[in-house]
Motif scaffolding. Structure first.
Motif, PDB file in Angstrom:
ATOM      1  N   LYS A  39      -2.008   5.810   0.228  1.00 50.24           N
ATOM      2  CA  LYS A  39      -2.904   5.416   1.317  1.00 50.24           C
ATOM      3  C   LYS A  39      -4.311   5.960   1.144  1.00 50.24           C
ATOM      4  O   LYS A  39      -5.282   5.319   1.551  1.00 50.24           O
ATOM      5  N   LYS A  78      -9.432   5.283   2.356  1.00 56.91           N
ATOM      6  CA  LYS A  78      -8.509   4.195   2.679  1.00 56.91           C
ATOM      7  C   LYS A  78      -8.347   3.273   1.487  1.00 56.91           C
ATOM      8  O   LYS A  78      -9.265   2.572   1.108  1.00 56.91           O
ATOM      9  N   ILE A  98       0.868  -1.180   0.000  1.00 60.25           N
ATOM     10  CA  ILE A  98       0.000   0.000   0.000  1.00 60.25           C
ATOM     11  C   ILE A  98       0.902   1.226   0.000  1.00 60.25           C
ATOM     12  O   ILE A  98       1.445   1.608   1.034  1.00 60.25           O
TER      13      ILE A  98
END
Length: 604
Positions: free
Chosen positions: A6, A25, A3
Motif C-alpha cells: 500500500k 499511496k 494493491i
C-alpha cells in the motif's frame, strides 16, 4: 483491486540518504519516471531484493556477505523502511497467530493501538551485519514505547497471560511488547504477495534452458506447456489465449495465431496463411509480447519491470500498459524515462530526481507536476499534446463519469491510446464558473493561453458545466470565447444542459450514493432541479441544534466512484445520450475509425 503493497518509506538505501523518501499511496500501476542515473530503479531494487527476501524467507536476517545496499553517503547507518497496515489486514491475517492468544492480541490492537480507525506503521532497520530491528510507530510516526506507561499496564497484563509471560511491574513489559511486534511483522510478511522482476535485458533464447526467471530464458518451452497443458493444468490454455489475443491487438490482425513447433525452436506467428518467427515481426513486437507473457503467467503477484519501453513505439507502450492494467491481476512497479506512460489511467506517477546528490521521489499529482517531468526528460508540449484526441475536463469526478459513459457506449475506445485526458483547473475555473468578477491582466493571460491549446491539437474536446441558475440564465463570456476557439479549430464543445455534469445523473441514485458515503451526517435530499446543485443535501442537526442544515461539500470523487462501481447510469436525462455519442464519434473520427449509429437512450 490488485494493491498488495500500500505504501513505503525508505531511508539510507543506495542513493537515498538520511532524508526519508515517502511514497504514501501505491496503486495497481506505479510508475517511477526520471532521467538517467537519477535512481529511478532504486525502489524496484528494494522491492525485488529486500522485500522479496522478507516475504519468502522464514529467517529474520540478511546475509551480510551479499553486500547490503547501504546508503552511498553514510555506510554506517542501517537501511530503514516503513509501511502501514490497517486493522482490516491485521484481522485477515489472524490465522497465523496462536488461537489461544488471538483474542487478547486482537483486543490490544482494537482497543489501544487502533482506536478511532487509526493506522500503525511497521518500521524495520537492517544494519551492516544483516540483522533486523523491528519497531512500531504510531499514526504520527512516533515510536510507541510502553515502558513506564501505566495506561497500558492492564492490557499488557492480559496479553502477558495469553502469551504465558510474566509481567512483574509496569517498567518491564518489553517481552510482551516484543511478541506483539513480531506478530505484526509476520502479518506484514503475509500481506506481501510473491515478488518477481522483469529485467532491462530480455531475450528469447534457444530451447533447453529452464524457465526460472523473467529474462526470457525457457520462454518457448513455457509457452508450449501453456498451449498443450495436461489435464491438471487445463486453465493454462486460457492464459495462452490471452497472450494470443494481445498479439492480435498489437499487430491489428484478428486472425493471427501463435504456435510452438514440435522441436520448440521458435515462437511462430501465423498471419493470413504465412508463418513467421516472432522476432521477424520486429524487435518491438517481440519485446512487448515477451513482457505481456510474463505478466500473464503471474497472477496476484508483485511485478517489477525495468524500462519496458525499450524498443517499443509509443503506441505499443500504451497498448502494453493498458493490457497490464485491464487484463492481469498483478501490482506493478515500473521504472521508465518514457512520457508515453504518464497519462495511464489511475496509475500512481512518481518523479525521481537528484537533489544534492541524493535520490528524491515525489508523487506527481497535478498536471503541472507531470509537465515538469516531461520538461526534465526533454519532451516538448507538442510531443504530449499530439495524441489522437485530447479531452479537457474540469476535474477528477468529471473524468470518472466521462470515462464510464464512453465505455458504456463504445468499450473499444481506450484512454491513453485513442484519447488522452487533461484537466483545466486552478485560477481558470473561476473564469469558467460565471462568478461575475472582473479579471486582472494575469487571469486574462491564463484564459488566452488556454484558448490557444486547440491549435496544438485540432482533435480537442472540452466539457464545461453551464453553471446556469435558471433557464433564462446566460453562459458567461469566457465559456463563449472558449467554445468559439475550439470550434474554429475543429474541436468539440460540450456545455452541460443542466447546471453541472451531476445533473445528468438520476437523482435517487445520487441520494443513495450520498447516504452511502456520508452516513453520519446525511439526513435527506435537498432540491432536484435541472439548475439546482445536485449534490447538496440535508445534514443531521449538530449537537445543541434542532434544525438540520444544507451540506454543500459532498465528496464528489467518492460519489462518482460509487455511481460507477454500482453501475448507476441512465442516458435518459437531458441531452446526455446525444452528447456522449457525439464525444464517442468525435474520438473515433480522430482515430480514423468509422462513426457508430446513435441508439435511443436506455435506463430508468
Amino acid at each position: 483491486m490488485s494493491i498488495f503493497l500500500k505504501n513505503l518509506e525508505i531511508k539510507n538505501f543506495r542513493g537515498i540518504g538520511k532524508r526519508i523518501v515517502k511514497m504514501e499511496k501505491f496503486e495497481k500501476i506505479n510508475l517511477f519516471i526520471g532521467e538517467n542515473n537519477s535512481g529511478k530503479s532504486t525502489v524496484l531494487i528494494f522491492i525485488s531484493n529486500y522485500l522479496k527476501e522478507i516475504q519468502k524467507n522464514t529467517g529474520l536476517n540478511f546475509d551480510p556477505s551479499q553486500n547490503l545496499d547501504l546508503s552511498m553517503e553514510d555506510t554506517n547507518s542501517p537501511i530503514e523502511f516503513s509501511s502501514n497496515m490497517s486493522i482490516e489486514l491485521y484481522q485477515a491475517g489472524l490465522d497465523i497467530i496462536n488461537k489461544e492468544k488471538r483474542n487478547k492480541v486482537m483486543s490490544f490492537f482494537d482497543d489501544i493501538l487502533l482506536n478511532n480507525e487509526s493506522i500503525l506503521k511497521l518500521n524495520v532497520k537492517i544494519n551492516e551485519k544483516g540483522n533486523l530491528e523491528k519497531e512500531i510507530l504510531d499514526k504520527n510516526g512516533e515510536l510507541i514505547n510502553f515502558i513506564n506507561m501505566k495506561y497500558y499496564h492492564d492490557c499488557l497484563g492480559d496479553i502477558a497471560g495469553a502469551l504465558s509471560v510474566s509481567l512483574s511491574n509496569t517498567s518491564t513489559p518489553s517481552t510482551i511488547w516484543r511478541e506483539v511486534i513480531d506478530d505484526y511483522f509476520r502479518l506484514f510478511k503475509s500481506s506481501l504477495q510473491p515478488i518477481k522482476i522483469i529485467p532491462t535485458l530480455r531475450y528469447i533464447d534457444e530451447v533447453g534452458n529452464p524457465f526460472d526467471d523473467y529474462s526470457g530464458k525457457g520462454l518457448i518451452e513455457c509457452l508450449a506447456g501453456l498451449d498443450r497443458p495436461d489435464i491438471k493444468n487445463s486453465n493454462d490454455r486460457l492464459k495462452f489465449r490471452k497472450i494470443e489475443n494481445f498479439l492480435r491487438d498489437v499487430i491489428s490482425n484478428l486472425n493471427a495465431t501463435i504456435e510452438i513447433p514440435t522441436n520448440k525452436s521458435a515462437i511462430i506467428v501465423e498471419i493470413n496463411g504465412k508463418r513467421l518467427p516472432l522476432e521477424n515481426l520486429g524487435t518491438g513486437i517481440s519485446e512487448v509480447i515477451m513482457i505481456a507473457t510474463f505478466c500473464t503467467l503471474s497472477e496476484n503477484e508483485i511485478i517489477c519491470i525495468e524500462e519496458p519501453e525499450t524498443h517499443l513505439h509509443p503506441i505499443l507502450q500504451k497498448k502494453l500498459i493498458n493490457y497490464l492494467n485491464k487484463k492481469t491481476s498483478n501490482q506493478y512497479f515500473i521504472s521508465t524515462h518514457s512520457a508515453s506512460f504518464i497519462d495511464t489511467p489511475d496509475a500512481a506517477i512518481f518523479h525521481v530526481y537528484l537533489e544534492n546528490n541524493q535520490t528524491m521521489i515525489k508523487e506527481a499529482i497535478l498536471n503541472s507536476d507531470k509537465y515538469n517531468i516531461c520538461h526534465q526528460l526533454g519532451y516538448k508540449a507538442s510531443d504530449i499534446l499530439q495524441a489522437n484526441s485530447v479531452v479537457w475536463v474540469e476535474g477528477p469526478s468529471e473524468l470518472i463519469y466521462l470515462r464510464y459513459w464512453i465505455e458504456c457506449v463504445d468499450s473499444s475506445l481506450v484512454e491513453g491510446i485513442h484519447y488522452s485526458v487533461m484537466f483545466y483547473g486552478g485560477r481558470l475555473l473561476s473564469h469558467l464558473s460565471g462568478d461575475g468578477e472582473e479579471q486582472d491582466d494575469s487571469e486574462e493571460e491564463d484564459v488566452q493561453r488556454f484558448i490557444q491549446l486547440p491549435s496544438l491539437n485540432r482533435n480537442s474536446l472540452i466539457v464545461m458545466d453551464s453553471d446556469k441558475k435558471s433557464d433564462d440564465d446566460k453562459i458567461n463570456n469566457t465559456k463563449k470565447r472558449i467554445k468559439k476557439e475550439f470550434e474554429i479549430n475543429g474541436g468539440y464543445v460540450w456545455i452541460t444542459q443542466g447546471r453541472e455534469i451531476e445533473n445528468y445523473l438520476n437523482y435517487p441514485d445520487i441520494q443513495e450514493a450520498l447516504k452511502a458515503n456520508h452516513p453520519r451526517i446525511y439526513d435527506g435530499q435537498d432540491k432536484d432541479g435541472q439548475y439546482d446543485h445536485a449534490f447538496y443535501f440535508k445534514r443531521k442537526p449538530k449537537s445543541g441544534k434542532i434544525e438540520d442544515s444544507i451540506e454543500e461539500k459532498a465528496d464528489k470523487v467518492s460519489i462518482a466512484k460509487w455511481i460507477v462501481d454500482n453501475h448507476k447510469q441512465s442516458f435518459t436525462k437531458l441531452d446526455l445520450n446525444d452528447r456522449i455519442y457525439g464525444v464517442v464519434n468525435f474520438i473515433r473520427k480522430a482515430n480514423g475509425l468509422e462513426e457508430i449509429e446513435i441508439k435511443p437512450p436506455t435506463g430508468d
